[in-house]
Every structure is written in structure tokens, then in C-alpha cells.
Design an enzyme around this catalytic site. Sequence first.
Site, PDB file in Angstrom:
ATOM      1  N   GLY A  68      -5.307   5.740   3.083  1.00  0.00           N
ATOM      2  CA  GLY A  68      -5.836   4.578   2.369  1.00  0.00           C
ATOM      3  C   GLY A  68      -5.129   4.398   1.040  1.00  0.00           C
ATOM      4  CD  GLU A  92       4.759   6.962   4.014  1.00  0.00           C
ATOM      5  OE1 GLU A  92       5.266   6.428   3.011  1.00  0.00           O
ATOM      6  OE2 GLU A  92       3.917   6.392   4.728  1.00  0.00           O
ATOM      7  CB  SER A 114       9.899  -3.073   1.601  1.00  0.00           C
ATOM      8  OG  SER A 114      10.226  -3.170   0.236  1.00  0.00           O
TER       9      SER A 114
HETATM   10  C1  LIG Z   1       3.342  -0.698  10.680  1.00  0.00           C
HETATM   11  C2  LIG Z   1       2.827  -0.446   9.295  1.00  0.00           C
HETATM   12  C3  LIG Z   1       1.948   0.602   9.085  1.00  0.00           C
HETATM   13  C4  LIG Z   1       1.445   0.847   7.804  1.00  0.00           C
HETATM   14  N1  LIG Z   1       0.540   1.862   7.639  1.00  0.00           N
HETATM   15  C5  LIG Z   1      -0.009   2.065   6.419  1.00  0.00           C
HETATM   16  C6  LIG Z   1      -1.029   3.058   6.246  1.00  0.00           C
HETATM   17  O1  LIG Z   1      -1.413   3.760   7.195  1.00  0.00           O
HETATM   18  N2  LIG Z   1      -1.574   3.209   5.020  1.00  0.00           N
HETATM   19  C7  LIG Z   1      -1.180   2.468   3.943  1.00  0.00           C
HETATM   20  O2  LIG Z   1      -1.696   2.694   2.861  1.00  0.00           O
HETATM   21  N3  LIG Z   1      -0.225   1.511   4.077  1.00  0.00           N
HETATM   22  C8  LIG Z   1       0.356   1.289   5.286  1.00  0.00           C
HETATM   23  N4  LIG Z   1       1.312   0.306   5.447  1.00  0.00           N
HETATM   24  C9  LIG Z   1       1.609  -0.561   4.299  1.00  0.00           C
HETATM   25  C10 LIG Z   1       2.980  -0.403   3.703  1.00  0.00           C
HETATM   26  O3  LIG Z   1       3.067   0.770   2.943  1.00  0.00           O
HETATM   27  C11 LIG Z   1       3.227  -1.668   2.860  1.00  0.00           C
HETATM   28  O4  LIG Z   1       3.301  -2.765   3.761  1.00  0.00           O
HETATM   29  C12 LIG Z   1       4.492  -1.591   2.055  1.00  0.00           C
HETATM   30  O5  LIG Z   1       4.377  -0.644   1.039  1.00  0.00           O
HETATM   31  C13 LIG Z   1       4.842  -2.975   1.429  1.00  0.00           C
HETATM   32  O6  LIG Z   1       3.749  -3.455   0.696  1.00  0.00           O
HETATM   33  P1  LIG Z   1       3.173  -4.923   0.926  1.00  0.00           P
HETATM   34  O7  LIG Z   1       2.997  -5.114   2.398  1.00  0.00           O
HETATM   35  O8  LIG Z   1       2.014  -5.099   0.044  1.00  0.00           O
HETATM   36  O9  LIG Z   1       4.343  -5.896   0.494  1.00  0.00           O
HETATM   37  P2  LIG Z   1       4.708  -6.301  -1.009  1.00  0.00           P
HETATM   38  O10 LIG Z   1       4.775  -5.096  -1.844  1.00  0.00           O
HETATM   39  O11 LIG Z   1       3.797  -7.399  -1.431  1.00  0.00           O
HETATM   40  O12 LIG Z   1       6.158  -6.865  -0.815  1.00  0.00           O
HETATM   41  C14 LIG Z   1       6.445  -8.191  -0.363  1.00  0.00           C
HETATM   42  C15 LIG Z   1       7.962  -8.385  -0.441  1.00  0.00           C
HETATM   43  O13 LIG Z   1       8.398  -8.288  -1.820  1.00  0.00           O
HETATM   44  C16 LIG Z   1       9.396  -7.284  -1.944  1.00  0.00           C
HETATM   45  N5  LIG Z   1       9.225  -6.579  -3.219  1.00  0.00           N
HETATM   46  C17 LIG Z   1       8.065  -6.075  -3.725  1.00  0.00           C
HETATM   47  N6  LIG Z   1       8.301  -5.460  -4.902  1.00  0.00           N
HETATM   48  C18 LIG Z   1       9.626  -5.560  -5.147  1.00  0.00           C
HETATM   49  C19 LIG Z   1      10.476  -5.112  -6.191  1.00  0.00           C
HETATM   50  N7  LIG Z   1      10.005  -4.418  -7.229  1.00  0.00           N
HETATM   51  N8  LIG Z   1      11.799  -5.375  -6.106  1.00  0.00           N
HETATM   52  C20 LIG Z   1      12.295  -6.072  -5.051  1.00  0.00           C
HETATM   53  N9  LIG Z   1      11.531  -6.538  -4.028  1.00  0.00           N
HETATM   54  C21 LIG Z   1      10.225  -6.280  -4.070  1.00  0.00           C
HETATM   55  C22 LIG Z   1       9.145  -6.343  -0.774  1.00  0.00           C
HETATM   56  O14 LIG Z   1      10.308  -5.628  -0.421  1.00  0.00           O
HETATM   57  C23 LIG Z   1       8.732  -7.306   0.326  1.00  0.00           C
HETATM   58  O15 LIG Z   1       9.855  -7.895   0.921  1.00  0.00           O
HETATM   59  C24 LIG Z   1       1.844   0.039   6.708  1.00  0.00           C
HETATM   60  C25 LIG Z   1       2.750  -1.004   6.914  1.00  0.00           C
HETATM   61  C26 LIG Z   1       3.228  -1.264   8.197  1.00  0.00           C
HETATM   62  C27 LIG Z   1       4.190  -2.409   8.385  1.00  0.00           C
END
Ligand SMILES: Cc1cc2nc3c(=O)[nH]c(=O)nc-3n(C[C@H](O)[C@H](O)[C@H](O)COP(=O)(O)OP(=O)(O)OC[C@H]3O[C@@H](n4cnc5c(N)ncnc54)[C@H](O)[C@@H]3O)c2cc1C
Length: 396
Positions: free
Chosen positions: A130, A247, A379
Site C-alpha cells: 500500500g 523491486e 516509470s
Molecule cells: C501493473 C501495476 C502494478 C502496480 N502495483 C502496485 C502495488 O502493488 N502497490 C503500489 O503501491 N503501487 C503499485 N503500482 C503503482 C506504480 O508504482 C505507479 O503507477 C507508478 O509509481 C507511477 O505512479 P502514477 O501511476 O501515480 O503516475 P504519475 O506519477 O502520476 O506519473 C504520470 C506520468 O508523469 C511522469 N512523471 C511523474 N513525475 C515525473 C518527474 N518527476 N519527471 C518526469 N516525469 C514524471 C510519469 O513518468 C508518468 O509518465 C502498480 C502499477 C502497475 C502499472
Amino acid sequence: MDFTYSPEDIAFRDELRGWLATNLPQGWGETVFLPEDEDENAMFRLDWERKLYKGGWNGIAWPREYGGRGATLIEQAIFAEEMARAKAPEGLNIIGRNLVATTLLHHGSDAQKARFLPKIISGEEVWCQGFSEPNAGSDLAAVRCQAVRDGNHFVVNGQKIWTSFAQYSQWCILLARTDPSAPKHKGISFLLVDMKTPGITIRPLRQISGECEFNETFFDDVRVPVENLVGELNGGWRIAMTTLAYERGPEDALGRQLVFRQELDQLLATAAKLQRGNQTAIEDSLLRQKLAKSLVAIEIMRLNCLRAFSKSLKGAPRGAEASMNKLYWSHVMQDMFDTAMEVLGPLAPLTAGDARAVDGGRFQLAFLRSKAFTIYSGSSEIQRNIIAERVLGLPK
Ligand SMILES: Cc1cc2nc3c(=O)[nH]c(=O)nc-3n(C[C@H](O)[C@H](O)[C@H](O)COP(=O)(O)OP(=O)(O)OC[C@H]3O[C@@H](n4cnc5c(N)ncnc54)[C@H](O)[C@@H]3O)c2cc1C
């Protein structure tokens, strides 16, 4: 990078190979595969994890006192290789085994290690993570889920998102804000939450692949005993960084590149038999070039993994190399599954369950799943930021 195997390593490999041959279902990977139904699939993987444990093959890198084998890095590499060779399924408790256990081994109290580690390795208790919230993903330190001390408990309120396997989990590692007035990295604590506690609601989120691996998880006045705090109050950020380092470890990438090579071999076999006009798909010069590009890229991935691995053998700490590997493999695999869709041509949209779907729709599913590769575990943009700052020394 040229690993020589000791007689003990060879014996380890033989023992594992023998165990896999007798314990995987007959015809595994040829005629017998993972169940298609998601819940059945999860339970199959959990049973497999428990079987691995009984055979002494779960959490092999863990110290012996917690049920592991204290496996050397070379043994871990052999394990990854043999599991991939046998196309063995991955156990369900990935988060428990890889992330929670390593975090507790580094930062947990003796009581926490004694309570939680044996049930992780045995597969009795499955864990979820979480961490992410709707407005705290890449910027994880922005978590807003709150934990307020009330006597011998913390009372947790807030929302998590993308919580993989929450629906199958008994426990959750939770990042919660315990000091809203402190700078954002300094007011977070790391809690262990029993998923049976009243006030937790799990809502599945359906992914592009049709699966519901992850969920929204809501916490309403959830009471967490204070002994479930890991490390110091407000010291959770440092602990979360340990979790995230595991990870993206080199041992993960090592097994992964073998699995990807198997996927490519399957794709090459499919391309060699699929007719495109008056030739097979593999005879199409453009497709052939793309397939060759994937072959070269996977070989580069293998060499990169070996380089990172041999650095680990020499005792180098986990560094930005993990980011380079993650960035590389995630894009290589997305490209490969894009090519798979081109190989399948007009048959590409057919999914599992349709008699005309090529290879049971496996490439279509893999193509859809691959979209997540460049998002989870940090990402691509975040990996590039890490490489820019820590490897190239560029300014923030
Ligand atoms: C299949 C899957 C399983 C997952 N499982 C888990 C889980 O079990 N537990 C958990 O806690 N999370 C989990 N996640 C979440 C994952 O860790 C997040 O999706 C990831 O950290 C990206 O965060 P966000 O989705 O909020 O995107 P955001 O952080 O909102 O990013 C949106 C876009 O902006 C870009 N961006 C953001 N900040 C910057 C920056 N500083 N510089 C340049 N670009 C930037 C990102 O690269 C992305 O393209 C999972 C995700 C997936 C896809």
C-alpha cells in the site's frame, strides 16, 4: 563475467532440476498451463509457492534461521535459470517474498521478524503493498493517507491505489503520514496492516488486459497496533527506499531475460508458420528485421544482467544500474510484443477463448500486459531521472 560453477553449484542445479521434474504437473508448459480464470490462477500459484516451500525452494536467499537456504548469488542465478528453463509458474506472494521480507530483514524488530517471516516463506500469509495513492505515485513522498496515534494503536484513514493482489492478501505494508507538519519525506511511517482489520475496503480495478490484478484500497478508522510500526516513527521513507531497491534487483532481471528469450523463441516459431500472402511472416523482410532487433536486444539485456550480477558478486551495492536494466528491458519487451502484433496481422485482435486466436491468444495478452512494464517499479521517466542524476551527474 565468466562464471565457473563449483561442484556444489552443479549439485544444486541437479537437485533443483530433479525436483522440478517430479513436482511440476505432467506436461507442464507443453500441454498444461496456468488456469485462465484469475482466481483459480492465483490459487494455483499460491499452491505452487507452498509446494516450493515444502521442497525447500522458496526464499532460497533468506538466512537459514528464517527457513531459507542462505543461497549464494550464484545459486540464486542458477535458481532463476532453472525455473525459467522449466517454465515454472511464479508464486503468488511476490510482494511478501521479495519486498516485505527483505525490508523486515533490514529494518524489522526481532519480534516482527519472528512473527512474519516464517509465514511469508511458507506461503501461509500473502502480502500487498500500500504505497501508491491517487496523487502520490512517482512522487511517493506526497502520500496523504494518515495514521494518528490513539493509545496503543494508530488509526489509519485514507486511500491507496494500484494495490496488486490486495484481494488475496492477509497483510499489507502501508506508508502513512504520521507528522503532517514535517517536510514531506520526514513525516511518513511504515506500518504492517492486517487486511482483516475492520474499516478496509478493496475495490478491484480492471486493467486493459481484462484482468483485475490491482485494486483501490480504502482505510476508514483502521486500527493498527503500535507494535506493527517498522523502524522509527516518521522514519518510514528510508525504509520504503529499501523496499523499492528490491523491486529492481539484478536477480529479478536475470530470470526475466530468460523468460523473454523463451517468448521470443515462441514468436519466431509462430512467425515461421503463419502464412502472409504467398510467404510466411518470418519471410517478410521488414518483420524479419524487427524480430532480429528483438533477438539482439535480448542478448544485450542478458549481457547487462550478467554485468550487474558480476558487480553484485564482487560486493557492489545496489545502484543506478538497476534503473538502467529496468528502463532497457521494459522498452525492449514492449517493442517485441508490438512486433508480435504485426506478426499476427489481422489475427492479432483475437483473444483467448476464440478458436482462431493464434497460440491461444498469448501474444495479445502479453502485448496488453506489456503496457504496464514502463509504469510499475518506477516509470521510465523516473528511471531516466535517476540515471541522469546518479550516473551522468546531471543537475536536478
Ligand atoms: C501493473 C501495476 C502494478 C502496480 N502495483 C502496485 C502495488 O502493488 N502497490 C503500489 O503501491 N503501487 C503499485 N503500482 C503503482 C506504480 O508504482 C505507479 O503507477 C507508478 O509509481 C507511477 O505512479 P502514477 O501511476 O501515480 O503516475 P504519475 O506519477 O502520476 O506519473 C504520470 C506520468 O508523469 C511522469 N512523471 C511523474 N513525475 C515525473 C518527474 N518527476 N519527471 C518526469 N516525469 C514524471 C510519469 O513518468 C508518468 O509518465 C502498480 C502499477 C502497475 C502499472
